[in-house]
Scaffold this active site. Structure first.
Site, mmCIF file in Angstrom:
data_model
loop_
_atom_site.group_PDB
_atom_site.id
_atom_site.type_symbol
_atom_site.label_atom_id
_atom_site.label_comp_id
_atom_site.label_asym_id
_atom_site.label_seq_id
_atom_site.Cartn_x
_atom_site.Cartn_y
_atom_site.Cartn_z
ATOM 1 C CG HIS A 191 19.984 -4.212 18.238
ATOM 2 N ND1 HIS A 191 20.051 -5.379 17.540
ATOM 3 C CD2 HIS A 191 21.260 -3.920 18.580
ATOM 4 C CE1 HIS A 191 21.307 -5.791 17.479
ATOM 5 N NE2 HIS A 191 22.061 -4.921 18.109
ATOM 6 C CG HIS A 195 23.865 -2.138 14.861
ATOM 7 N ND1 HIS A 195 25.212 -2.367 14.948
ATOM 8 C CD2 HIS A 195 23.305 -2.799 15.902
ATOM 9 C CE1 HIS A 195 25.465 -3.150 15.989
ATOM 10 N NE2 HIS A 195 24.318 -3.408 16.593
ATOM 11 C CG HIS A 221 25.702 -4.193 21.761
ATOM 12 N ND1 HIS A 221 26.195 -3.125 21.046
ATOM 13 C CD2 HIS A 221 24.823 -4.818 20.936
ATOM 14 C CE1 HIS A 221 25.648 -3.125 19.841
ATOM 15 N NE2 HIS A 221 24.812 -4.132 19.736
ATOM 16 C CD GLU A 325 30.492 -2.213 15.747
ATOM 17 O OE1 GLU A 325 31.122 -1.195 16.074
ATOM 18 O OE2 GLU A 325 29.349 -2.186 15.259
ATOM 19 C CG HIS A 340 30.108 -8.058 17.480
ATOM 20 N ND1 HIS A 340 29.710 -7.264 16.428
ATOM 21 C CD2 HIS A 340 28.976 -8.375 18.152
ATOM 22 C CE1 HIS A 340 28.403 -7.101 16.491
ATOM 23 N NE2 HIS A 340 27.937 -7.751 17.526
ATOM 24 C CG HIS A 344 25.948 -10.780 14.955
ATOM 25 N ND1 HIS A 344 24.618 -10.595 15.192
ATOM 26 C CD2 HIS A 344 26.586 -10.019 15.885
ATOM 27 C CE1 HIS A 344 24.441 -9.764 16.213
ATOM 28 N NE2 HIS A 344 25.635 -9.400 16.661
ATOM 29 C CG HIS A 380 26.028 -8.796 22.049
ATOM 30 N ND1 HIS A 380 26.882 -7.742 21.819
ATOM 31 C CD2 HIS A 380 25.480 -9.107 20.853
ATOM 32 C CE1 HIS A 380 26.836 -7.406 20.534
ATOM 33 N NE2 HIS A 380 25.993 -8.221 19.923
#
Ligand code: CUO
Length: 662
Positions: A191, A195, A221, A325, A340, A344, A380
């Site tokens: 993951h 990114h 995702h 995103e 998104h 986080h 997610h």
């Protein structure tokens, strides 16, 4: 491997060894003390950026070394991007590497590591160079406090030690049943690498737009969530519920982990609610999301200059992915926000929303640690539902779009390659692996190296192969796509295909050439295009390169090597001790219609690693079909869905205690 490559590979390893301590290697220390990028401005594409970086450093305006770096923090990111642009803009390898040496001890270690890694992964002259496993460069980000504490103790007493790591939580918390998945260090490493290969802050001027980056954000995702749901079902847990901005976050989470600087990752009690942050309110989140929903419902998005762009085509998902995103490629970040990414941050800061107590960021603020928290999958799932909302509004695939005229799948069989395997029954099991902990503690000053390792449990599976009988009326090239879908839901009811399809797990996607008549296509599980093999450990990598330099052995490397890719061990979902039934779908489509990269042969496609979830680094994704095809759109009728080139069989996955014998 040639000597230039080997020297570079070794230098990179030395640079990252004991990252939290200043350099001790004499060769690199000499570079650090003598080199300044300011004296070589003609060797950078953007000399102004280099001056900016050096200015920040010399004026002490950079993040402290022992502060926690967060990519989501605008100032932290600004400094990181300045370093990245400097490193990526160096016009030759030597300047790149020396600048990295210059920056290493002058900047925050994780900030440096991130910028350096992204630059190395994207530089043409670094192709093939291996970074050590992420969990061995910064073990604090992957392991628990308990393990780290014992490692320090072992270092002090100079006792070679193997420390078993437990998953967090207790049996009182049902979520702990799936901790082996969310806390899998290989998945966390995948993951974080995803990114790095597709940064949300990527600018077009670096090397052009990354092909289908927004769609890949959705799809990778989406696959993680589908896999998490499959793991939950196999542990008698219902599928994960989406998080909502104005509802309780029912599950708490105690990471039981500590940052390198000694601060603990904050824990979140059960039933917390989202709160306004000084720079972002819950209401903002709802407003931005409302606008995104309106855009999906109306079928177009509004750009900054008020143009309308349609979502009702196969490229719509890419636009939407960038918007949701919230990448630099969002067509309208002011209007649609950073949904998104801000999700986080909201989760990360939920226990100290007013930033009153100096609590460091939560696990959700780092891509290396985020999936440990079950709330990651809830966030997610919420995001994934936006994409589903869009996909469900598209016209279902017609018979004509699904079929491959002249090609028919006669039979599908899956065979485990261990002894005593039953066809269409596959085995998973848990095994253990060692992680090198020497990067936690600097043992470089000591004469003998003390071996300190962590022992982690992890899901694995027996190797297997697909045997697919395909009849073709003429010689054709084809792409084979393989997906299992859980057959039953949590209540034990059989799930209709139109519902089950969203949980389809991509196992493989590969080209084949078919001859006229019957073809037996066999494919080994190890060749999957969604996974990567187990990486070499840091010490092994180091000693293998050193041996190759001394001419004692060869060092094999591959310029197409990717660090992004689902860990191969996790290819199969766990299944149940008594067996869990999946419907395995095999879909064969026309290579010559699907492949969009001009002149790309099946052999070329085969050299690309882990493209299923990680796309390609340069150039175009070869397969032009929407990711997840044909399960990405509604299936209004099962009968018309089964064209002759689509076949399904039942596949049972059984989880056993003992590794089966090969
Ligand atoms: Cu990967 Cu939310 O994008 O974690």
């Amino acid at each position: 491997a040639d000597m230039t490559f080997l020297t570079r590979q070794l230098q990179v390893l030395k640079l990252l060894r004991h990252l939290n301590q200043p350099l001790s290697d004499p060769e690199l220390t000499a570079i650090k003390n003598s080199f300044s990028p300011l004296n070589h401005l003609n060797k950078f594409k953007e000399p102004e950026t280099v001056k900016l970086l050096v200015g920040l450093i010399t004026k002490g305006k950079v993040l402290q070394r022992d502060t926690v770096f967060s990519l989501f923090h605008p100032r932290h990111r600004y400094e990181m991007v300045t370093l990245f642009e400097t490193l990526y803009g160096a016009t030759d390898y030597d300047t790149f590497f020396r600048t990295a040496v210059y920056a290493r001890d002058r900047l925050n270690p994780r900030q440096f590591l991130y910028a350096f890694s992204v630059a190395l992964l994207h530089r043409q002259d670094c192709r093939g160079i291996c970074l050590p496993p992420a969990y061995e460069i910064t073990p604090h980000m992957f392991l628990t406090t308990d393990v780290v504490r014992k490692a320090y103790k072992a270092k002090m007493t100079r006792t070679p030690t193997v420390i078993p790591m437990k998953f967090t939580g207790s049996v009182n918390n049902p979520e702990q049943r799936v901790a082996y998945f969310g806390e899998d260090i290989g998945m966390n490493s995948h993951h974080s690498h995803w990114h790095m290969d597709f940064p949300f802050w990527w600018k077009q001027e670096y090397a052009g737009y990354k092909d289908r980056k927004g769609e890949l954000f959705y799809y990778m995702h989406h696959q993680m969530v589908a896999r998490f749901d499959a793991e939950r079902l196999s542990n008698d847990l219902p599928v994960v519920e989406p998080l909502e901005w104005d509802q309780k976050i029912v599950e708490g989470f105690a990471p039981g982990a500590t940052y390198e600087n000694g601060q603990e990752f904050p824990m979140r009690p059960d039933n917390m609610c989202f709160s306004d942050l000084p720079f972002l309110t819950v209401q903002d989140m709802k407003i931005f999301e409302g606008r995104i929903r309106d855009a999906i419902a109306s079928g177009y998005v509004k750009t900054v200059d008020s143009r309308l762009m349609s979502l009702n085509n196969t490229a719509g998902i890419n636009l939407l992915g960038e918007i949701v995103e919230s990448s630099t490629h969002s067509v309208n970040p002011v209007f649609y926000g950073k949904l998104h990414n801000d999700g986080h941050v909201m989760l990360s800061k939920v226990t100290d929303p007013h930033l009153r107590y100096g609590v460091p960021p939560g696990v959700m603020e780092h891509f290396e640690t985020a999936t440990r928290d079950p709330a990651f999958f809830r966030l997610h799932k919420h995001v994934d539902n936006l994409f589903k909302f869009h996909k469900d509004l598209l016209v279902p695939y017609s018979f004509h779009e699904l079929e491959f005229p002249g090609v028919k799948i006669e039979a599908v069989k899956v065979i485990g390659t261990c002894k005593a395997s039953t066809p269409n029954h596959l085995i998973t099991y848990f095994d253990e692996s060692h992680i090198d902990l020497n990067n936690i503690v600097d043992t470089s000053g000591q004469k003998e190296v003390v071996d300190i390792k962590a022992l982690v449990g992890r899901l694995n599976h027996e190797p297997f192969k697909y045997v697919i009988t395909v009849h073709s009326e003429k010689p054709v090239r084809a792409i084979v796509r393989v997906f299992p879908l859980p057959k039953y839901n949590w209540f034990g009811q059989m799930v209709p295909l139109d519902e089950a399809r969203w949980g389809a797990i991509e196992l493989d996607r590969f080209p084949v050439s078919l001859v006229h008549g019957d073809n037996i296509v066999t494919r080994n599980s190890e060749d999957s295009t969604v996974t990567i093999p187990e990486p070499r450990s840091f010490p092994d990598l180091m000693s293998d390169v050193q041996k190759a330099i001394r001419g004692e052995q060869d060092f094999k490397y591959d310029i197409h090597h990717r660090h992004c890719g689902f860990p191969h061990r996790l290819l199969l979902p766990k299944g149940k001790p008594e067996g869990m039934v999946y419907r395995l779908f095999v879909v064969v489509t026309d290579y010559d219609k699907d492949v969009v990269a001009p002149g790309m042969s099946p052999d070329d496609v085969n050299t690309l690693s882990s493209l299923g979830y990680c796309g390609v680094m340069d150039g175009k994704m070869p397969d032009g079909k929407p990711m997840g095809f044909p399960f990405d759109r509604r299936v209004p009728s099962e009968e018309t869905f089964y064209t002759p080139n689509i076949k399904t069989i039942d596949l049972t996955i059984k989880n056993v205690k003992q590794k089966p014998t090969e």
